[in-house]
Design a protein around this motif. Structure first.
Motif, PDB file in Angstrom:
ATOM      1  N   GLY A 157      53.793 100.522  52.445  1.00 39.94           N
ATOM      2  CA  GLY A 157      53.479  99.173  53.106  1.00 39.94           C
ATOM      3  C   GLY A 157      54.657  97.961  52.630  1.00 39.94           C
ATOM      4  O   GLY A 157      55.720  97.713  52.135  1.00 39.94           O
ATOM      5  N   CYS A 158      54.794  97.682  54.635  1.00 40.35           N
ATOM      6  CA  CYS A 158      54.977  96.200  54.615  1.00 40.35           C
ATOM      7  C   CYS A 158      54.755  94.813  53.851  1.00 40.35           C
ATOM      8  O   CYS A 158      53.369  94.737  54.410  1.00 40.35           O
ATOM      9  N   ALA A 159      55.051  93.756  53.332  1.00 42.02           N
ATOM     10  CA  ALA A 159      53.946  92.694  53.173  1.00 42.02           C
ATOM     11  C   ALA A 159      53.876  91.965  54.296  1.00 42.02           C
ATOM     12  O   ALA A 159      52.249  91.498  54.205  1.00 42.02           O
ATOM     13  N   SER A 160      54.507  92.291  55.724  1.00 44.28           N
ATOM     14  CA  SER A 160      53.600  91.095  56.314  1.00 44.28           C
ATOM     15  C   SER A 160      52.452  91.854  57.038  1.00 44.28           C
ATOM     16  O   SER A 160      51.975  91.354  58.179  1.00 44.28           O
ATOM     17  N   GLY A 161      52.736  92.868  56.796  1.00 46.41           N
ATOM     18  CA  GLY A 161      51.706  93.593  57.564  1.00 46.41           C
ATOM     19  C   GLY A 161      49.669  93.305  56.724  1.00 46.41           C
ATOM     20  O   GLY A 161      48.853  92.953  57.229  1.00 46.41           O
TER      21      GLY A 161
ATOM     22  N   GLY B  66      58.844  96.966  67.189  1.00 45.38           N
ATOM     23  CA  GLY B  66      57.815  98.035  66.348  1.00 45.38           C
ATOM     24  C   GLY B  66      57.350  96.944  65.203  1.00 45.38           C
ATOM     25  O   GLY B  66      56.419  97.782  64.281  1.00 45.38           O
ATOM     26  N   CYS B  67      57.203  96.066  64.536  1.00 44.05           N
ATOM     27  CA  CYS B  67      56.742  95.229  63.721  1.00 44.05           C
ATOM     28  C   CYS B  67      55.885  94.591  63.644  1.00 44.05           C
ATOM     29  O   CYS B  67      55.084  95.154  63.007  1.00 44.05           O
ATOM     30  N   ALA B  68      55.436  94.785  64.870  1.00 43.66           N
ATOM     31  CA  ALA B  68      54.366  94.354  65.431  1.00 43.66           C
ATOM     32  C   ALA B  68      53.194  95.751  64.910  1.00 43.66           C
ATOM     33  O   ALA B  68      51.405  95.605  65.044  1.00 43.66           O
ATOM     34  N   ALA B  69      53.344  97.044  65.636  1.00 41.63           N
ATOM     35  CA  ALA B  69      53.111  98.357  65.577  1.00 41.63           C
ATOM     36  C   ALA B  69      52.047  97.738  64.141  1.00 41.63           C
ATOM     37  O   ALA B  69      51.250  98.528  63.905  1.00 41.63           O
ATOM     38  N   ILE B  70      52.227  97.328  62.704  1.00 41.25           N
ATOM     39  CA  ILE B  70      51.847  97.103  61.789  1.00 41.25           C
ATOM     40  C   ILE B  70      50.513  96.231  61.730  1.00 41.25           C
ATOM     41  O   ILE B  70      49.492  96.052  60.657  1.00 41.25           O
ATOM     42  N   ALA B  71      50.337  95.492  62.849  1.00 40.47           N
ATOM     43  CA  ALA B  71      50.179  94.497  63.387  1.00 40.47           C
ATOM     44  C   ALA B  71      48.122  95.866  63.008  1.00 40.47           C
ATOM     45  O   ALA B  71      47.997  96.451  63.328  1.00 40.47           O
TER      46      ALA B  71
ATOM     47  N   ALA C 257      56.544  85.822  60.017  1.00 37.46           N
ATOM     48  CA  ALA C 257      58.069  86.067  59.586  1.00 37.46           C
ATOM     49  C   ALA C 257      58.149  87.591  59.865  1.00 37.46           C
ATOM     50  O   ALA C 257      57.294  88.399  59.600  1.00 37.46           O
ATOM     51  N   SER C 258      59.173  87.808  59.976  1.00 37.27           N
ATOM     52  CA  SER C 258      59.574  89.419  59.993  1.00 37.27           C
ATOM     53  C   SER C 258      60.922  89.884  59.290  1.00 37.27           C
ATOM     54  O   SER C 258      62.347  88.448  59.061  1.00 37.27           O
ATOM     55  N   CYS C 259      61.671  90.679  58.974  1.00 41.22           N
ATOM     56  CA  CYS C 259      62.898  91.098  58.650  1.00 41.22           C
ATOM     57  C   CYS C 259      63.470  90.560  59.180  1.00 41.22           C
ATOM     58  O   CYS C 259      64.720  89.761  58.912  1.00 41.22           O
ATOM     59  N   VAL C 260      63.876  90.946  61.011  1.00 37.19           N
ATOM     60  CA  VAL C 260      64.440  89.869  61.695  1.00 37.19           C
ATOM     61  C   VAL C 260      64.328  88.533  61.898  1.00 37.19           C
ATOM     62  O   VAL C 260      65.874  88.457  61.613  1.00 37.19           O
TER      63      VAL C 260
ATOM     64  N   GLU D  12      58.389  88.165  55.597  1.00 42.56           N
ATOM     65  CA  GLU D  12      59.837  88.753  55.905  1.00 42.56           C
ATOM     66  C   GLU D  12      59.589  89.617  54.953  1.00 42.56           C
ATOM     67  O   GLU D  12      59.656  89.559  53.788  1.00 42.56           O
ATOM     68  N   GLY D  13      59.408  91.374  55.769  1.00 43.35           N
ATOM     69  CA  GLY D  13      59.385  92.655  54.262  1.00 43.35           C
ATOM     70  C   GLY D  13      60.487  92.207  53.528  1.00 43.35           C
ATOM     71  O   GLY D  13      60.063  93.351  52.256  1.00 43.35           O
ATOM     72  N   PHE D  14      61.274  92.661  53.714  1.00 40.77           N
ATOM     73  CA  PHE D  14      62.745  92.760  52.359  1.00 40.77           C
ATOM     74  C   PHE D  14      62.494  91.965  51.347  1.00 40.77           C
ATOM     75  O   PHE D  14      63.076  92.357  50.281  1.00 40.77           O
TER      76      PHE D  14
HETATM   77  S1  SF4 Z   1      61.230  95.771  59.717  1.00 35.14           S
HETATM   78 FE1  SF4 Z   1      60.646  94.616  57.901  1.00 35.14          FE
HETATM   79  S2  SF4 Z   1      59.207  93.254  58.114  1.00 35.14           S
HETATM   80 FE2  SF4 Z   1      59.273  94.331  59.960  1.00 35.14          FE
HETATM   81  S3  SF4 Z   1      58.173  96.120  59.924  1.00 35.14           S
HETATM   82 FE3  SF4 Z   1      59.372  96.997  58.439  1.00 35.14          FE
HETATM   83  S4  SF4 Z   1      59.353  96.014  56.573  1.00 35.14           S
HETATM   84 FE4  SF4 Z   1      58.037  94.875  57.858  1.00 35.14          FE
END
Ligand code: SF4
Length: 491
Positions: free
Chosen positions: A52-56, A77-82, A142-145, A174-176
């Motif tokens: 899982g990604c922390a932003s989720g 694509g990141c918002a797909a985890i909304a 925020a996101s990785c990007v 940010e997921g990373f």
């Molecule tokens: S790109 Fe980064 S912030 Fe976006 S979903 Fe993947 S790990 Fe999460």
């Protein structure tokens, strides 16, 4: 290690409190390690599946608030985890709250944005989101990007101050930055503490109840209100269907309590550190032991222990005889638990209260401590009181690892908290129970309901067994015979 609510970011769990995602051993071993050296060593993996990604987690938490908007600054694509759950829509409706100002938008960053930046796009999206939905606060996710190109989210907040008269709060998720998705909870709670919560003007009789689902099901809200009434207290349920106004006043509460300290420790300790709101460090209110511990410790805060004891005795008389009957039927049955670290320890204790035998516990990460240096109480209770030592693993939803363990252990029941993990046990013919709503096991009534469901699932196995006959697993027999820690790098 103290929480600084004014700092720009709160940092990941790995860096702040030394949490880990890789371990394989036993309950007693991990207990000895945290007692002696203070930390089980992190074992890295040389192979892992997606996690899982922390932003989720971060933005799912923020999405629970009724009257806010989330502007996700990242690729679509990141918002797909909304995780904007219809359940919160239903809850808001059921308790008579308007959720029509809620919105989740995304800046849809593209390749050009990664070169030239996307601050103008972000500003436009915030302004348009505000114009359309009129929320009471806006969170920038925020996101990785956005993190990698160093977007100045705080600068944008300053720029927009003259144009929008509501709090705008960046959530640095940010997921990373972290392998532990619970770091996302902390990022959101940091944003609440920094941008939304106001200093107290008066003390109130409110109790901040920090949980995942805010007692959505089984009318648990009514049970909690009844219990708090004994102490002259009223609940503020967080964060599901809560409002910005409620969050502004969290600093005025009598105390904070929680159904999961993995989720809530940052907010609870942050409110205590910044505003002196006591964070009740009890077991969580699952099962008889946890419920009574929480009730008694909260009663101590308001000096009403006598009243609470009388209430507990009355409730005991109603529910304990029935719980005892279920216990007789569950005694000796075996279980494997796989959940977040705190709920997993709490649920394992409840299973032991039914005289069931825990064969294995997998935690999705491991916190040896929280931000005030305290040891997670449910884990310590389990270490001190478990009648048997059992294997303990830490993996961030590495399906291939817990499937291997599950297939080796083959318990009477697999108890998890994520629907996507519960289904896997059924694929190999083991009944799975997804304790999605943590209030499912709240108090005496919840404990009885939990026991009855366990019994139903253990005794009525035909669906699970038939399903397993028609499923082709992606895991080979070869893998199922390997050690589950094969891919953890040894010292
Ligand atoms: S790109 Fe980064 S912030 Fe976006 S979903 Fe993947 S790990 Fe999460």
């Amino acid at each position: 290690m103290a929480i600084d609510v004014n700092s720009k970011v709160c940092g990941s769990r790995e860096t702040r409190i030394g949490s880990i995602t890789g371990y394989s051993g036993t309950l007693r071993d991990i207990g000895e390690q945290i007692a002696c050296s203070g930390c089980p060593g992190e074992k890295k993996r040389c192979f892992s599946q997606a996690a899982g990604c922390a932003s989720g987690c971060a933005l799912a938490q923020a999405s629970e608030i009724n009257d806010v908007a989330i502007v996700h600054h990242g690729p679509s694509g990141c918002a797909a985890i909304a995780r904007v759950k219809p359940a919160f829509e239903l809850l808001a409706g059921a308790i008579g709250r308007d959720r029509s100002h809620f919105a989740y938008t995304c800046t849809d960053m593209n390749e050009a944005d990664t070169v030239f930046g996307a601050t103008d796009k972000l500003k436009e999206t915030i302004l348009e989101t505000y114009r359309r939905y009129r929320p009471k606060a806006i969170f920038i996710g925020a996101s990785c990007v956005s993190g990698v190109i160093g977007e100045d989210l705080e600068g944008i907040v300053d720029d927009l101050k003259g144009e929008i008269d509501i709090p705008i709060a960046p959530i640095h998720c940010e997921g990373f930055k972290s392998q532990i998705w619970a770091s996302g909870f902390d990022a959101t709670y940091h944003a609440l503490l920094k941008y939304i919560v106001k200093p107290p003007r008066k003390k109130t009789n409110k109790v901040n109840i920090i949980g995942f689902t805010a007692g959505m099901a089984w009318n648990t809200r009514a049970d909690i209100i009844r219990m708090l009434d004994v102490l002259g207290l009223e609940p503020t349920f967080l964060l599901a269907a809560s409002t910005v106004e409620e969050i502004e006043h969290l600093s005025e509460a009598t105390a904070s309590i929680t159904t999961c300290s993995t989720l809530s420790s940052y907010l609870g300790i942050g409110l205590e550190t910044a505003y002196g709101v006591p964070f009740v460090r009890s077991l969580q209110p699952h099962g008889i032991i946890g419920y009574e511990d929480l009730a008694r410790q909260l009663a101590k805060v308001v000096d009403r222990e006598y009243e609470m004891e009388a209430f507990l005795q009355k409730e005991r008389a109603i529910y304990l005889p029935e719980i005892e009957k279920i216990k007789e039927q569950l005694a000796g049955k075996s279980a494997m638990v796989a959940m977040g670290p705190n709920l997993g320890a709490n649920i394992a204790r409840v299973l032991q209260e039914f005289d069931m035998k825990i064969e294995h516990l997998t935690a999705w990460h491991f916190d040896k401590q929280y931000d005030d240096g305290s040891r997670p109480k449910a884990l310590q209770y389990l270490i001190d009181n478990s009648p048997n030592d059992f294997t303990y693993a830490v993996n961030h939803l590495q399906n291939f690892e817990f499937m291997n363990i599950l297939n080796t252990v083959r318990p009477d029941i697999f108890v998890s908290r994520h629907p996507d993990s519960a289904i896997w046990s059924m694929k190999i013919g083991i009944p799975g129970y997804c304790v999605y709503d943590e209030y499912n096991v709240f108090g005496y009534k919840g404990t009885l309901r939990f026991g009855k469901t366990l019994l139903d699932l253990i005794l009525n196995r035909s669906f699970t067994e038939n399903l397993s006959k028609h499923v082709r697993l992606p895991y080979t027999n070869w893998w199922m015979k390997q050690q589950p820690d094969t891919f953890l790098i040894k010292d």
